[in-house]
Each structure stands twice: as C-alpha cells, then as structure tokens.
Scaffold this active site. Structure first.
Site, mmCIF file in Angstrom:
data_model
loop_
_atom_site.group_PDB
_atom_site.id
_atom_site.type_symbol
_atom_site.label_atom_id
_atom_site.label_comp_id
_atom_site.label_asym_id
_atom_site.label_seq_id
_atom_site.Cartn_x
_atom_site.Cartn_y
_atom_site.Cartn_z
ATOM 1 N N HIS A 13 -6.755 6.812 0.038
ATOM 2 C CA HIS A 13 -6.076 7.993 -0.528
ATOM 3 C C HIS A 13 -7.049 9.158 -0.480
ATOM 4 O O HIS A 13 -7.920 9.285 -1.328
ATOM 5 C CB HIS A 13 -5.648 7.728 -1.972
ATOM 6 C CG HIS A 13 -4.828 8.829 -2.575
ATOM 7 N ND1 HIS A 13 -3.688 8.590 -3.307
ATOM 8 C CD2 HIS A 13 -4.980 10.179 -2.564
ATOM 9 C CE1 HIS A 13 -3.180 9.738 -3.720
ATOM 10 N NE2 HIS A 13 -3.958 10.733 -3.292
ATOM 11 N N HIS A 15 -7.602 13.490 0.469
ATOM 12 C CA HIS A 15 -7.134 14.837 0.825
ATOM 13 C C HIS A 15 -8.234 15.542 1.604
ATOM 14 O O HIS A 15 -9.341 15.729 1.088
ATOM 15 C CB HIS A 15 -6.812 15.644 -0.435
ATOM 16 C CG HIS A 15 -5.734 15.027 -1.262
ATOM 17 N ND1 HIS A 15 -4.403 15.327 -1.092
ATOM 18 C CD2 HIS A 15 -5.790 14.082 -2.246
ATOM 19 C CE1 HIS A 15 -3.677 14.616 -1.943
ATOM 20 N NE2 HIS A 15 -4.495 13.845 -2.657
ATOM 21 N N LYS A 95 4.797 9.406 1.942
ATOM 22 C CA LYS A 95 4.355 9.662 0.559
ATOM 23 C C LYS A 95 5.462 10.321 -0.237
ATOM 24 O O LYS A 95 6.019 11.344 0.172
ATOM 25 C CB LYS A 95 3.124 10.586 0.595
ATOM 26 C CG LYS A 95 2.557 10.974 -0.763
ATOM 27 C CD LYS A 95 1.653 9.918 -1.343
ATOM 28 C CE LYS A 95 1.250 10.258 -2.775
ATOM 29 N NZ LYS A 95 -0.068 10.824 -2.896
ATOM 30 N N HIS A 132 3.202 8.914 -5.630
ATOM 31 C CA HIS A 132 2.557 9.573 -6.777
ATOM 32 C C HIS A 132 3.457 9.289 -7.971
ATOM 33 O O HIS A 132 4.435 9.982 -8.207
ATOM 34 C CB HIS A 132 2.400 11.086 -6.543
ATOM 35 C CG HIS A 132 1.626 11.750 -7.635
ATOM 36 N ND1 HIS A 132 0.425 12.390 -7.434
ATOM 37 C CD2 HIS A 132 1.852 11.812 -8.966
ATOM 38 C CE1 HIS A 132 -0.044 12.839 -8.592
ATOM 39 N NE2 HIS A 132 0.822 12.501 -9.536
ATOM 40 N N HIS A 167 -3.233 5.825 -7.482
ATOM 41 C CA HIS A 167 -4.107 6.250 -8.598
ATOM 42 C C HIS A 167 -3.592 5.848 -9.979
ATOM 43 O O HIS A 167 -3.289 6.690 -10.826
ATOM 44 C CB HIS A 167 -4.412 7.740 -8.551
ATOM 45 C CG HIS A 167 -3.271 8.631 -8.121
ATOM 46 N ND1 HIS A 167 -2.049 8.655 -8.747
ATOM 47 C CD2 HIS A 167 -3.186 9.529 -7.118
ATOM 48 C CE1 HIS A 167 -1.269 9.540 -8.140
ATOM 49 N NE2 HIS A 167 -1.938 10.088 -7.151
ATOM 50 N N ASP A 240 -8.552 9.467 -3.937
ATOM 51 C CA ASP A 240 -7.878 10.721 -4.307
ATOM 52 C C ASP A 240 -8.881 11.876 -4.381
ATOM 53 O O ASP A 240 -8.703 12.797 -5.177
ATOM 54 C CB ASP A 240 -7.114 10.586 -5.631
ATOM 55 C CG ASP A 240 -6.072 11.692 -5.804
ATOM 56 O OD1 ASP A 240 -5.778 12.408 -4.823
ATOM 57 O OD2 ASP A 240 -5.563 11.840 -6.928
#
Ligand code: NCD
Ligand code: ZN
Length: 333
Positions: A13, A15, A95, A132, A167, A240
């Site tokens: 995960h 970004h 996602k 999420h 998460h 994350d």
C-alpha cells in the site's frame, strides 16, 4: 544482533504521487522494497488501461529495479466491461474509496449498489478488491467500525472475491477479520503499530502523524501489535506511506497522510527486535502479502545493520515521519 538479512520486502500500500518529486519518493521505497502496490488516487485517478500503463511507465522510468504493482480506482460510473481491459493492462487490484473518505476520494463510491456489476466482473477476473474501510459519515474514531457491516455485505455477496481490508486500525476490526473467510486479508501500517492518538495530539499536535485512518488508542495499537508480532496468518505489510508537500502538512488545514517510506524497515526492525519477535518480521513484510496476491516471493535480500543515522528533514518537498531524529537500524545499499 548487529546485522539482519531477510528476503527483500514488498509494500502492499504505497502512494507515490507524480512528477519530479515522485522520483524521490520511489527511490526512498526502492531502497528497501522490491515491489509496491501503487495507490491510484492521483489526479486524475488511475481508472482506465491507458492511464494505468502511463502511470506504471512513469514510475518504472523514474526508478530502475523497482516494480510497481498497479491498482485502479473504482468509480461510480464504471461498467463491468471496463474491468477485463484493466486486468489485461496489468492491474492486480481495484481500490474502493467511500466518497470523501480521504485525500482525493471525492469521486469515490457513495453506495455499494453503484458498483455491483463491477465487483462481479472483478470477482470473475480474479482481481483483488482493496478497500479503504471507513464510513465517512461516522464520527472520526468510529469510521472503521461503522464500515464493518459493509465489509460483511461485500464478503457475503461476492463469494469468490479476494478482499484486502487496508490499514486496519481498530481492535474490533481485527476480531471481525478473524471471523471472515481466508480470502479476506488485512494490511497493517508501521504507524498504526507504533503510535496512538496521544502521540498525534497528546502533548502537541503533530501534523506529520495525521493520516486516515487516524492512529487510535493504546488498546487498539496493542491488539494490532500482538497480532502482527505473533505472525497472524492474514495480516501483511502495507505502509500507506503518503507524502504531502511540507506546506500542506504545516498549515492551518492539514492534508491526511504520513510519509514513512524512508524509515519503514529501520522502524519495523527496531519494533520487532524490542518485542523479541524479529524472526517474524520477514513473513510480515516479504512473504504473506506476495502469497495473498499470488506473486512469486522475491529472491533478493535486504540487509539492515545496527548503525545510527539521522532521518532527513525533507525528501522531494515532503517531511518524513521522525525527520531530524536518530534511528538505530540502517538499510545497507
Ligand atoms: C492517503 C493520501 O494522502 O493519498 N492519505 C492517508 O491519510 N492515508 C490516502 C489514503 O490512503 O487514505
Ligand atoms: Zn493509502
């Protein structure tokens, strides 16, 4: 122990953003990780084959030897027939962001009914649903728990769909996961294993520790830690790590996202060692995630040495978590 060598880890995960700074963020990850599951919430989002390939190329060009594993964002207007081409373009997962739940999720899903056909198509194609899992209409600390009924509905409505509850931040969510079938797994971040609301705002407000889902109570942290340290079979690592420019984090209005990629493996090695569970680190960061996603395990290794170093103040315009502090494990090049 002075040195630790493990199978090279993956981050399920991550970004990376775009443009010039992305190179620095990708390099920070590539220093420790072989592969990473790249989140699609860029602007505009990754949501079609051309966009997915272009983003993958951009990442690959910026950082040799690092493998981006691609995702797409599930949008309300998507159709079942959009899914196969995304898989053929190389997507591993779609996602699901509830609308408004986090950074760049305004275009997310407001009702699961909007994406029924898309989810059936994903199930058919063997794509993973990455979620999420927070209900944005609930109060901040309850958002994850309020999402659990929706997770249960997804699990029961799509009997073969593989699902990752991203998460996980609450004890109740873990207990809930334990009751779900094997095809449902969870990712855990380093910051939810290490920090609580008191770290975020007990003494002073720490914007660099502000993320969605927010870090929770000590009871929650302990439950996550116990599960991960003991090698929970359906939990694996997803950082994350979510860099934002310094001016957007040190501001009256603070963007959600913790930039951890430069410090992850030193932090995790320190944590697992302190808890006497260093031998369980490798499966958490290098094995269970790859197995869940049906990927071969990495053959390369990563070595960390007990050597102190200072976390830099800024990387690609973003402040890493623990900037300016000393860490005691160092990743060898
Ligand atoms: C992420 C981001 O900044 O893109 N922020 C965060 O707080 N984790 C989005 C996300 O994964 O929620
Ligand atoms: Zn994220």
């Amino acid at each position: 122990m002075k040195e630790l060598t493990i199978r090279r880890p993956d981050d399920f995960h991550l970004h990376l953003r775009q443009g010039e700074n992305m190179k620095k963020y990708a390099a920070a990850s590539a220093a420790s990780f072989s592969r990473a599951l790249i989140m699609p919430n860029i602007l505009p989002p990754v949501c079609d084959p051309a966009g997915l390939k272009a983003y993958r190329d951009e990442i690959q060009k910026s950082c040799e030897g690092f493998t981006p594993l691609m995702t797409f964002k599930i949008l309300p207007h998507m159709k079942a027939e959009d899914i196969k081409p995304l898989k053929e373009a190389g997507a591993l997962a779609g996602k699901l962001y509830p609308a408004g739940v986090t950074t760049n999720a305004e275009d997310g899903i407001s009702s699961l009914d909007q994406i029924r056909d898309v989810l059936f198509a994903m199930e058919e194609e063997g794509l993973v649903l990455s979620i999420h899992g927070e209900d944005p209409n609930a109060s901040i600390l309850e958002r994850e728990i309020r999402f659990l009924p929706q997770l249960e509905k997804l699990v029961s409505s799509y009997g073969k769909l593989k699902i990752v509850f991203e998460h996980i931040s609450r004890r109740e969510s873990l207990l809930f996961l334990n009751e779900l079938p094997e095809r449902v797994a969870g990712t855990i971040t380093a910051h939810h294993l290490l920090y609580t609301l008191d770290d975020l705002m007990g003494a002073a407000l720490k914007p660099h520790l502000f993320c969605k889902p927010v870090v929770k109570t000590e009871e929650d942290r302990q439950a996550l830690a116990e599960a991960v340290l003991n090698g929970h079979s359906r939990l694996f690592f997803g950082s994350d790590s979510a860099p934002h420019l310094k001016e957007n984090k040190e501001n009256a209005v603070v963007s959600a996202g913790v930039f951890t990629s430069p410090i992850l493996m030193p932090l995790l090695a320190d944590f697992f060692e302190r808890e006497g569970c260093l031998s369980n680190l490798e499966a958490f960061v290098s094995e269970r995630g790859a197995s869940f996603y049906g990927l071969p395990l990495n053959r390369e290794t990563l070595t960390l040495r007990k050597e102190s170093w200072m976390v830099p103040d800024l990387i690609g315009g973003a402040v890493p978590l623990l900037a300016g502090t000393e860490l005691f494990w160092r990743v060898l090049p």
